[in-house]
Design an enzyme around this catalytic site. Structure first.
Site, PDB file in Angstrom:
ATOM      1  N   ASP A 132      45.822   4.857  17.072  1.00 11.11           N
ATOM      2  CA  ASP A 132      45.477   6.191  17.579  1.00 11.11           C
ATOM      3  C   ASP A 132      43.963   6.412  17.552  1.00 11.11           C
ATOM      4  O   ASP A 132      43.385   6.556  16.469  1.00 11.11           O
ATOM      5  CB  ASP A 132      46.114   7.281  16.696  1.00 11.11           C
ATOM      6  N   TYR A 156      50.337  -2.506  26.159  1.00 14.20           N
ATOM      7  CA  TYR A 156      50.629  -1.490  27.178  1.00 14.20           C
ATOM      8  C   TYR A 156      49.395  -1.259  28.056  1.00 14.20           C
ATOM      9  O   TYR A 156      49.463  -1.323  29.291  1.00 14.20           O
ATOM     10  CB  TYR A 156      51.084  -0.187  26.515  1.00 14.20           C
ATOM     11  N   HIS A 215      56.804  11.588  21.300  1.00 15.34           N
ATOM     12  CA  HIS A 215      55.646  12.379  21.720  1.00 15.34           C
ATOM     13  C   HIS A 215      55.584  13.717  20.991  1.00 15.34           C
ATOM     14  O   HIS A 215      56.608  14.309  20.670  1.00 15.34           O
ATOM     15  CB  HIS A 215      55.671  12.596  23.229  1.00 15.34           C
TER      16      HIS A 215
HETATM   17  N1  UDP Z   1      51.308  12.986  16.717  1.00 18.99           N
HETATM   18  C1  UDP Z   1      51.590  13.443  15.429  1.00 18.99           C
HETATM   19  N2  UDP Z   1      52.892  13.497  15.030  1.00 18.99           N
HETATM   20  C2  UDP Z   1      53.945  13.138  15.828  1.00 18.99           C
HETATM   21  C3  UDP Z   1      53.660  12.688  17.140  1.00 18.99           C
HETATM   22  C4  UDP Z   1      52.319  12.613  17.551  1.00 18.99           C
HETATM   23  O1  UDP Z   1      50.677  13.772  14.674  1.00 18.99           O
HETATM   24  O2  UDP Z   1      55.097  13.192  15.389  1.00 18.99           O
HETATM   25  C5  UDP Z   1      49.909  12.931  17.178  1.00 18.99           C
HETATM   26  C6  UDP Z   1      49.441  11.530  17.557  1.00 18.99           C
HETATM   27  O3  UDP Z   1      48.882  10.876  16.448  1.00 18.99           O
HETATM   28  C7  UDP Z   1      48.419  11.833  18.643  1.00 18.99           C
HETATM   29  C8  UDP Z   1      48.905  13.121  19.284  1.00 18.99           C
HETATM   30  O4  UDP Z   1      49.827  13.699  18.352  1.00 18.99           O
HETATM   31  O5  UDP Z   1      47.158  12.081  18.076  1.00 18.99           O
HETATM   32  C9  UDP Z   1      49.632  12.895  20.585  1.00 18.99           C
HETATM   33  O6  UDP Z   1      50.582  11.863  20.396  1.00 18.99           O
HETATM   34  P1  UDP Z   1      51.657  11.464  21.477  1.00 18.99           P
HETATM   35  O7  UDP Z   1      52.531  10.399  20.880  1.00 18.99           O
HETATM   36  O8  UDP Z   1      52.315  12.686  22.005  1.00 18.99           O
HETATM   37  O9  UDP Z   1      50.794  10.864  22.677  1.00 18.99           O
HETATM   38  P2  UDP Z   1      49.702   9.684  22.709  1.00 18.99           P
HETATM   39  O10 UDP Z   1      48.376  10.360  22.557  1.00 18.99           O
HETATM   40  O11 UDP Z   1      50.014   8.715  21.623  1.00 18.99           O
HETATM   41  O12 UDP Z   1      49.884   9.090  24.059  1.00 18.99           O
END
Ligand code: UDP
Length: 330
Positions: free
Chosen positions: A285, A141, A190
């Site tokens: 992550d 991505y 998200h």
């Molecule tokens: N996250 C989490 N549980 C979930 C979804 C996301 O702990 O069910 C955490 C994820 O590991 C990241 C943050 O929340 O640190 C934001 O994740 P998201 O997928 O919203 O956006 P990203 O940062 O991946 O673009």
């Protein structure tokens, strides 16, 4: 101005279409409706269900509507999916953008505001992230977006009449404050929507992806920017474009919130004490991602209106409560 918005039926694109129309611009939307929603498109916009890879059709639309600037949102945007299906990402995001640039060239359109991402930085060595840091994506991505940044820079170098701005988004969040449009992804992964689904009782539990990160509370830190602030930055960027511009800006609010802080805020906003469990880390992550957003503030005078995460979550909560099944399934 006459503006073409690619991906205008998607989450961010539809908010951009709304803001552009409210600011008095004429908007044409190109969206293949693979993941977008017809109902998200403002009624005053012209919707063309064209795929970006249909160069000839795109050229016709650009010429027919005398387009002066393209806001290019259309893309696939799941990191995990990009790892499993890299060619799908290179085809949609990179080849699609190449086709769009060829159509723009054929039609003589030489302005673009491009949706890039902080995923182009990979795992940065320092926080906050500044635009001059090395770009070393860690997934297809991020690479697919970086390729497009490169194409744009090369096109601008070859054509002094071309001008573009690439905006590197951090975490885009929230929904239109007037409740007319919102966020509807399938599947939803998200953090904010997942928490709100738990608050609505659509999920039994939410999982924190790791609490052993080197951060104050052990959970990941991200920079959340409200979608209406984000699209405001696009309009500022569009209005400031000149011949020869090749601009790159981080687009976040410049401060981070941990997953635990986000959960606390979502519980306060919804008044629901939804269940939370701790799970393993999610591959790919980075522990912390937040922007140094000085450049866009200094150059374009951009200041986000939403700086309190509870207000951002509130706008999303209003949407999710009113549309618990999203756009098409009501
Ligand atoms: N996250 C989490 N549980 C979930 C979804 C996301 O702990 O069910 C955490 C994820 O590991 C990241 C943050 O929340 O640190 C934001 O994740 P998201 O997928 O919203 O956006 P990203 O940062 O991946 O673009």
């Amino acid at each position: 101005m006459n503006v073409l918005v690619t991906g205008g039926a998607g989450y961010i694109g539809s908010h951009a279409v709304k803001a552009l129309i409210e600011a008095g611009h004429r908007v044409t939307v190109v969206d293949n409706l693979d993941r977008g929603h017809k109902r998200a498109v403002h009624e005053k916009a012209t919707l063309e269900p064209v795929d970006l890879r249909q160069t000839g059709e795109l050229t016709t639309v650009l010429q027919r509507d005398a387009i002066e600037c393209v806001m290019h949102f259309a893309a696939l945007a799941y990191v995990g999916e990009s790892v499993d299906h890299p060619l799908r990402y290179y085809d949609n995001n990179a080849t699609g953008s190449l086709s769009l640039l060829r159509a723009m060239h054929a039609a003589g359109v030489r302005r673009m505001v491009f949706s890039s991402t902080c995923a182009t930085y990979g795992i940065p060595e320092q926080m906050p992230i500044v635009e001059t840091m090395p770009q070393q994506p860690i997934n297809p991505y991020g690479w697919s977006k970086l390729f497009v940044e490169r194409m744009l820079a090369d096109v601008a170098a070859a054509d002094p009449g071309f001008g573009f701005t690439a905006l590197r988004y951090f975490n885009v969040a929230g929904c239109a404050a007037d409740g007319t449009i919102g966020e509807d992804h399938d599947p939803e992964t998200h953090l904010i929507p997942v928490m709100l689904e738990a608050a609505l009782g659509k999920r039994d539990v939410i999982t924190i992806f790791g609490e052993d990160y080197p951060t104050p509370d052990g959970t990941c830190i991200r920079d959340y920017i409200h979608v209406e602030d984000l699209v405001e930055a696009h309009i500022l960027a569009m209005n400031a474009l000149h011949d020869g511009d090749a601009r790159f800006y981080n687009l976040g609010i410049g401060r981070g919130y941990s997953v635990r802080e986000m959960i606390e805020a979502a519980k306060a906003v919804t008044g629901v004490d939804f269940k939370v469990e701790i799970g393993p880390r999610r591959p790919g992550d980075p522990p912390e991602l937040y922007a140094n957003a000085d450049r866009i503030r200094q150059d374009l005078g951009f200041t986000p209106r939403y700086t309190d995460i509870r207000h951002i979550i509130e706008t999303a909560w209003n949407w999710f409560k009113a549309h618990p099944k999203g756009y098409e399934k009501e």
